[in-house]
Design a protein around this motif. Structure first.
Motif, mmCIF file in Angstrom:
data_model
loop_
_atom_site.group_PDB
_atom_site.id
_atom_site.type_symbol
_atom_site.label_atom_id
_atom_site.label_comp_id
_atom_site.label_asym_id
_atom_site.label_seq_id
_atom_site.Cartn_x
_atom_site.Cartn_y
_atom_site.Cartn_z
ATOM 1 N N HIS A 249 0.499 -1.039 0.290
ATOM 2 C CA HIS A 249 -0.056 0.234 0.279
ATOM 3 C C HIS A 249 0.351 1.113 -0.037
ATOM 4 O O HIS A 249 0.226 2.367 0.751
ATOM 5 C CB HIS A 249 -1.217 -0.210 1.122
ATOM 6 C CG HIS A 249 -1.929 -0.859 0.654
ATOM 7 N ND1 HIS A 249 -2.038 -2.220 0.937
ATOM 8 C CD2 HIS A 249 -3.632 -0.950 1.187
ATOM 9 C CE1 HIS A 249 -3.173 -3.059 1.066
ATOM 10 N NE2 HIS A 249 -3.629 -1.987 0.544
ATOM 11 N N TYR A 250 2.504 0.845 -0.510
ATOM 12 C CA TYR A 250 2.427 2.663 -0.736
ATOM 13 C C TYR A 250 2.011 3.025 -1.843
ATOM 14 O O TYR A 250 2.533 3.959 -1.825
ATOM 15 C CB TYR A 250 4.337 2.275 -1.113
ATOM 16 C CG TYR A 250 4.544 1.600 0.309
ATOM 17 C CD1 TYR A 250 5.072 2.595 1.402
ATOM 18 C CD2 TYR A 250 5.363 0.007 0.411
ATOM 19 C CE1 TYR A 250 6.027 1.877 2.296
ATOM 20 C CE2 TYR A 250 6.165 -0.169 1.342
ATOM 21 C CZ TYR A 250 6.442 0.889 1.906
ATOM 22 O OH TYR A 250 7.374 0.677 3.652
ATOM 23 N N HIS A 251 1.531 2.631 -3.445
ATOM 24 C CA HIS A 251 1.386 2.716 -3.998
ATOM 25 C C HIS A 251 -0.064 2.600 -4.579
ATOM 26 O O HIS A 251 -0.669 1.556 -4.483
ATOM 27 C CB HIS A 251 2.082 2.507 -5.112
ATOM 28 C CG HIS A 251 3.905 3.241 -4.972
ATOM 29 N ND1 HIS A 251 3.909 4.302 -4.790
ATOM 30 C CD2 HIS A 251 4.289 2.297 -4.678
ATOM 31 C CE1 HIS A 251 5.138 4.243 -4.939
ATOM 32 N NE2 HIS A 251 5.855 2.892 -4.442
ATOM 33 N N LEU A 252 -0.950 2.585 -5.188
ATOM 34 C CA LEU A 252 -1.824 2.899 -5.853
ATOM 35 C C LEU A 252 -2.092 1.039 -7.136
ATOM 36 O O LEU A 252 -1.489 1.394 -8.355
ATOM 37 C CB LEU A 252 -3.054 3.655 -6.457
ATOM 38 C CG LEU A 252 -3.941 3.289 -6.633
ATOM 39 C CD1 LEU A 252 -5.203 3.626 -5.595
ATOM 40 C CD2 LEU A 252 -5.093 4.918 -7.881
ATOM 41 N N ARG A 253 -2.415 0.352 -6.554
ATOM 42 C CA ARG A 253 -2.280 -1.128 -6.927
ATOM 43 C C ARG A 253 -3.757 -1.501 -6.607
ATOM 44 O O ARG A 253 -4.862 -1.469 -5.498
ATOM 45 C CB ARG A 253 -1.346 -1.665 -6.462
ATOM 46 C CG ARG A 253 0.383 -1.010 -6.875
ATOM 47 C CD ARG A 253 1.380 -2.205 -6.192
ATOM 48 N NE ARG A 253 2.368 -1.725 -6.636
ATOM 49 C CZ ARG A 253 3.085 -1.389 -7.208
ATOM 50 N NH1 ARG A 253 2.823 -2.654 -8.595
ATOM 51 N NH2 ARG A 253 4.816 -1.662 -7.298
ATOM 52 N N ASP A 255 -5.630 -4.913 -6.092
ATOM 53 C CA ASP A 255 -5.348 -5.055 -4.818
ATOM 54 C C ASP A 255 -5.360 -7.211 -5.197
ATOM 55 O O ASP A 255 -4.669 -7.997 -4.214
ATOM 56 C CB ASP A 255 -6.756 -5.414 -3.488
ATOM 57 C CG ASP A 255 -6.010 -6.592 -2.664
ATOM 58 O OD1 ASP A 255 -5.022 -5.763 -1.829
ATOM 59 O OD2 ASP A 255 -7.092 -7.601 -2.169
ATOM 60 N N TYR A 256 -5.683 -7.788 -6.120
ATOM 61 C CA TYR A 256 -6.073 -8.659 -6.533
ATOM 62 C C TYR A 256 -4.140 -9.518 -7.536
ATOM 63 O O TYR A 256 -3.794 -10.351 -7.059
ATOM 64 C CB TYR A 256 -7.176 -9.343 -7.157
ATOM 65 C CG TYR A 256 -6.650 -10.739 -8.304
ATOM 66 C CD1 TYR A 256 -7.453 -11.936 -7.272
ATOM 67 C CD2 TYR A 256 -6.789 -10.800 -9.256
ATOM 68 C CE1 TYR A 256 -7.120 -12.869 -8.181
ATOM 69 C CE2 TYR A 256 -6.480 -11.986 -10.125
ATOM 70 C CZ TYR A 256 -6.891 -13.536 -9.166
ATOM 71 O OH TYR A 256 -6.665 -14.641 -9.420
ATOM 72 N N CYS A 257 -4.009 -8.634 -8.054
ATOM 73 C CA CYS A 257 -3.213 -8.767 -9.132
ATOM 74 C C CYS A 257 -1.637 -7.652 -9.148
ATOM 75 O O CYS A 257 -0.748 -7.650 -9.713
ATOM 76 C CB CYS A 257 -3.032 -8.819 -10.733
ATOM 77 S SG CYS A 257 -3.512 -6.956 -11.447
ATOM 78 N N PHE A 258 -1.812 -6.946 -8.377
ATOM 79 C CA PHE A 258 -0.429 -6.192 -7.299
ATOM 80 C C PHE A 258 -0.358 -4.918 -8.840
ATOM 81 O O PHE A 258 1.163 -4.259 -8.593
ATOM 82 C CB PHE A 258 0.028 -5.993 -6.636
ATOM 83 C CG PHE A 258 1.134 -7.415 -7.336
ATOM 84 C CD1 PHE A 258 1.516 -6.966 -8.489
ATOM 85 C CD2 PHE A 258 1.673 -8.072 -6.201
ATOM 86 C CE1 PHE A 258 3.113 -7.976 -8.972
ATOM 87 C CE2 PHE A 258 2.602 -8.784 -6.487
ATOM 88 C CZ PHE A 258 3.097 -8.888 -7.989
ATOM 89 N N HIS A 259 -1.219 -4.852 -9.840
ATOM 90 C CA HIS A 259 -0.534 -3.973 -11.245
ATOM 91 C C HIS A 259 -0.801 -2.268 -10.318
ATOM 92 O O HIS A 259 -2.045 -2.010 -9.770
ATOM 93 C CB HIS A 259 -1.854 -3.698 -11.792
ATOM 94 C CG HIS A 259 -0.594 -3.406 -13.813
ATOM 95 N ND1 HIS A 259 -0.696 -2.294 -13.368
ATOM 96 C CD2 HIS A 259 -0.515 -4.369 -14.520
ATOM 97 C CE1 HIS A 259 -0.020 -2.247 -15.541
ATOM 98 N NE2 HIS A 259 0.429 -3.079 -15.558
ATOM 99 N N LEU A 260 -0.152 -1.379 -11.419
ATOM 100 C CA LEU A 260 0.129 -0.154 -11.086
ATOM 101 C C LEU A 260 -1.220 0.235 -10.975
ATOM 102 O O LEU A 260 -1.776 0.197 -12.545
ATOM 103 C CB LEU A 260 0.955 0.863 -10.998
ATOM 104 C CG LEU A 260 2.324 1.017 -10.631
ATOM 105 C CD1 LEU A 260 3.905 1.495 -11.002
ATOM 106 C CD2 LEU A 260 1.745 0.933 -8.418
ATOM 107 N N LEU A 261 -2.130 1.640 -10.712
ATOM 108 C CA LEU A 261 -3.247 1.728 -11.465
ATOM 109 C C LEU A 261 -3.519 3.536 -11.454
ATOM 110 O O LEU A 261 -2.082 3.919 -10.475
ATOM 111 C CB LEU A 261 -4.803 1.825 -10.640
ATOM 112 C CG LEU A 261 -4.548 0.080 -10.339
ATOM 113 C CD1 LEU A 261 -5.728 -0.245 -9.128
ATOM 114 C CD2 LEU A 261 -4.718 -0.872 -11.233
ATOM 115 N N GLU A 262 -3.853 3.751 -12.470
ATOM 116 C CA GLU A 262 -4.389 4.992 -12.143
ATOM 117 C C GLU A 262 -4.867 5.826 -11.685
ATOM 118 O O GLU A 262 -6.207 5.534 -11.656
ATOM 119 C CB GLU A 262 -4.100 5.725 -14.107
ATOM 120 C CG GLU A 262 -2.256 5.888 -14.791
ATOM 121 C CD GLU A 262 -1.107 6.442 -14.271
ATOM 122 O OE1 GLU A 262 -1.911 7.588 -13.774
ATOM 123 O OE2 GLU A 262 -0.297 6.047 -14.482
#
Length: 552
Positions: A249-253, A255-262
């Motif tokens: 939870h350092y960055h917006l990801r 929660d299922y595949c932890f890909h970075l999100l916009e």
């Protein structure tokens, strides 16, 4: 309806086992009684004593906590029998802290016992003496923590405050799952999965690590993967999607595949945030597909829960404590609750090996974080699981820590120095380690760093788009042959950075996996890692070991 006669029989058998100093038998009998009456404070008290005598203070501490939790203050004032059980619970809780090498916390709890109006005079005196002795040890420990922290070269290992020691030898005596994992039926299931994912080119077999004497018997039966065919360099051996992922939870990801999100669609390289449909839930996903996959696996049980306390725990620095896998345990507990099974019986992970203490590191101990207890209770609270539910007993939590420490794979991170993400690959975890590895894992969908100076190459962007179009997980791992491999050779990944020197590699392997590598590279290279000595006298008042280290 509770059959009290059966409960009493288990209690009597447990008490007899205590008299015979068979503390494991006692634990098993008390546990059978607790399966029938899970809120019996006497059984919990007896089991905590069995744990202490068997050398498992890390388990005694939680059993003692349950005793204290069950003894209502208003009731015990007029119930001498229950009052005795309550006082035993308090003493055993404090003794457990002392046995874990946590003198400050133990002293605090003994002082609380001494000031409790319900404590008998003889017990009050004992508590005061124990508290005073532990306080002195704690003060000396703090003095040396400051002193050693100011030195460039440490003379001995000194932990952070409220970090002690315990021993874990791969399993608890009553846990037969490690034996189940090597039964023919279990191996056949794993082999079938390997056949499907590798096009029938891999064989699961019992192996010995390189460097081990052929005539010696391994203390732990090891499984490994053998090639059934000749392989050529750069051959793709297999591909596997993660079973579970976590991010810190350092960055917006997602929660299922932890890909970075916009947060918006300004950048087509990253998916736009898809918030959980539940307005009270703070988790986000790539899209509806990721949300549904998470929902069906674990998210139902976590949805809408505030996990800030767990996030705070995993984001703080705690020395060598392996705290970044706690969110895995939250998800595994959630998944197990959804399936109505013990987390250790989850099909996808039950074959995992476990970390075990080794004489080569911390003198056959591992580090104990006093906050493990709080984290465990927080997870149960979030998932509405009773602290008396034996499917989720504390020893299960500790065992999962050992399993995840040796089987979780670190994932992508914006800052390489920070453990931002991690994943569990059930089959790839079967590959053993060698610093002279003949396989390597490729992550074709791993995110590209967000940088104006270093934009994502067009070829890489096209590959990502193609793989996503066939529904690949964003962290699918592809196992590739690093060199030519002959039929019958064992296949190895590397668990450490092979570019490190031998000392650094062995340090990393011991801290995370509990073993030293004896591959060709390690045999040919001089040097090695030697763990710092421990001044046990700073953790245990009656232990003189390490006093000679303090004045160096």
């Amino acid at each position: 309806m509770v059959d009290q006669n059966i409960v009493d029989q288990h209690r009597i058998r447990g008490n007899d086992a205590i008299k015979n100093k068979d503390y494991i038998k006692a634990w098993e009998e008390y546990t059978k009684g607790l399966e029938i009456t899970p809120k019996d404070p006497t059984l919990w008290s007896n089991r905590s004593f069995a744990c202490l005598k068997a050398g498992f203070p890390e388990l005694a501490i939680m059993d003692s906590y349950r005793v204290i939790d069950l003894c209502d203050q208003d009731i015990i004032r007029n119930n001498e029998s229950l009052k005795t059980v309550y006082q035993k619970g308090n003493f055993r809780y404090a003794e457990s802290l002392a046995a874990l090498g946590l003198p400050r916390l133990a002293a605090t709890n003994f002082n609380v016992i001494a000031s409790d109006a319900l404590t008998k005079d003889v017990d009050r005196k004992n508590a005061m003496e124990r508290g005073l002795k532990l306080s002195k040890t704690s003060l000396e420990q703090m003095h040396h923590m400051v002193k050693e922290g100011q030195k460039e070269n440490e003379n001995f290992l000194i932990t952070e405050e409220d970090v002690g020691f315990y021993q874990f030898n791969g399993k608890y005596p009553w846990d037969n799952r490690p034996d189940e994992r090597i039964k023919e039926s279990s191996l056949q299931k794993l082999q079938h999965k390997l056949d499907l994912i590798s096009n029938n080119r891999l064989k699961l077999d019992f192996v010995k690590f390189p460097g081990q004497d052929v005539k010696s018997e391994s203390p732990l039966i090891q499984l490994g993967i053998i090639s059934k065919v000749d392989l050529i360099k750069e051959d793709i051996i297999m591909e596997e999607d993660p079973f579970l992922t976590i991010h810190n939870h350092y960055h917006l990801r997602c929660d299922y595949c932890f890909h970075l999100l916009e947060e918006s669609n300004d950048d087509e390289e990253y998916p736009v945030e898809y918030p959980c449909p539940n307005p009270s839930c703070e988790e986000s996903f790539c899209n509806e597909k990721c949300y549904n996959l998470a929902k069906n696996l674990y998210h139902d049980e976590i949805c809408g829960k505030i996990i800030e306390n767990l996030i705070d725990y995993i984001q703080r620095e705690r020395g060598d404590i392996k705290n970044n896998n706690i969110l895995f345990i939250l998800k595994l507990f959630a998944l197990a609750k959804k399936r109505n099974i013990c987390p250790l019986d989850i099909e996808e992970i039950k074959h995992f090996t476990r970390y075990h203490s080794t004489p080569n590191y911390l003198e056959n101990h591992d580090l104990w974080d006093a906050d493990f207890e709080k984290v465990y209770l927080e997870i149960l609270k979030l998932l509405n699981i009773s602290i008396y539910d034996l499917k989720f007993d504390f020893w299960v939590f500790i065992t999962l820590i050992a399993m995840l420490g040796t089987n979780a794979f670190g994932g992508p991170a914006i800052d390489p120095s920070v453990h931002d993400t991690a994943a569990i690959f059930p089959l790839i975890s079967l590959f053993n380690h060698s610093c002279d590895n003949n396989l390597e894992g490729q992550l074709y969908l791993q995110e590209w760093p967000k940088s104006v100076q270093d934009p994502m190459p067009a070829v890489y962007k096209a590959l990502r788009k193609t793989l996503r179009s066939i529904n690949c997980h964003s962290y699918r791992m592809t196992i590739v042959a690093k060199k030519n491999i002959k039929k019958g050779e064992q296949l190895f990944l590397t668990y450490c950075n092979p570019d490190y020197n031998k000392r650094a590699r062995h340090r990393q392997l011991l801290r995370s996996y509990g073993f030293i590598c004896h591959c060709k590279n390690c045999k040919d290279e001089l040097g090695g890692y030697k763990s710092l000595p421990i001044a046990w006298c700073l953790y245990f008042p009656d232990d003189n070991r390490g006093k000679d280290l303090l004045n160096r």
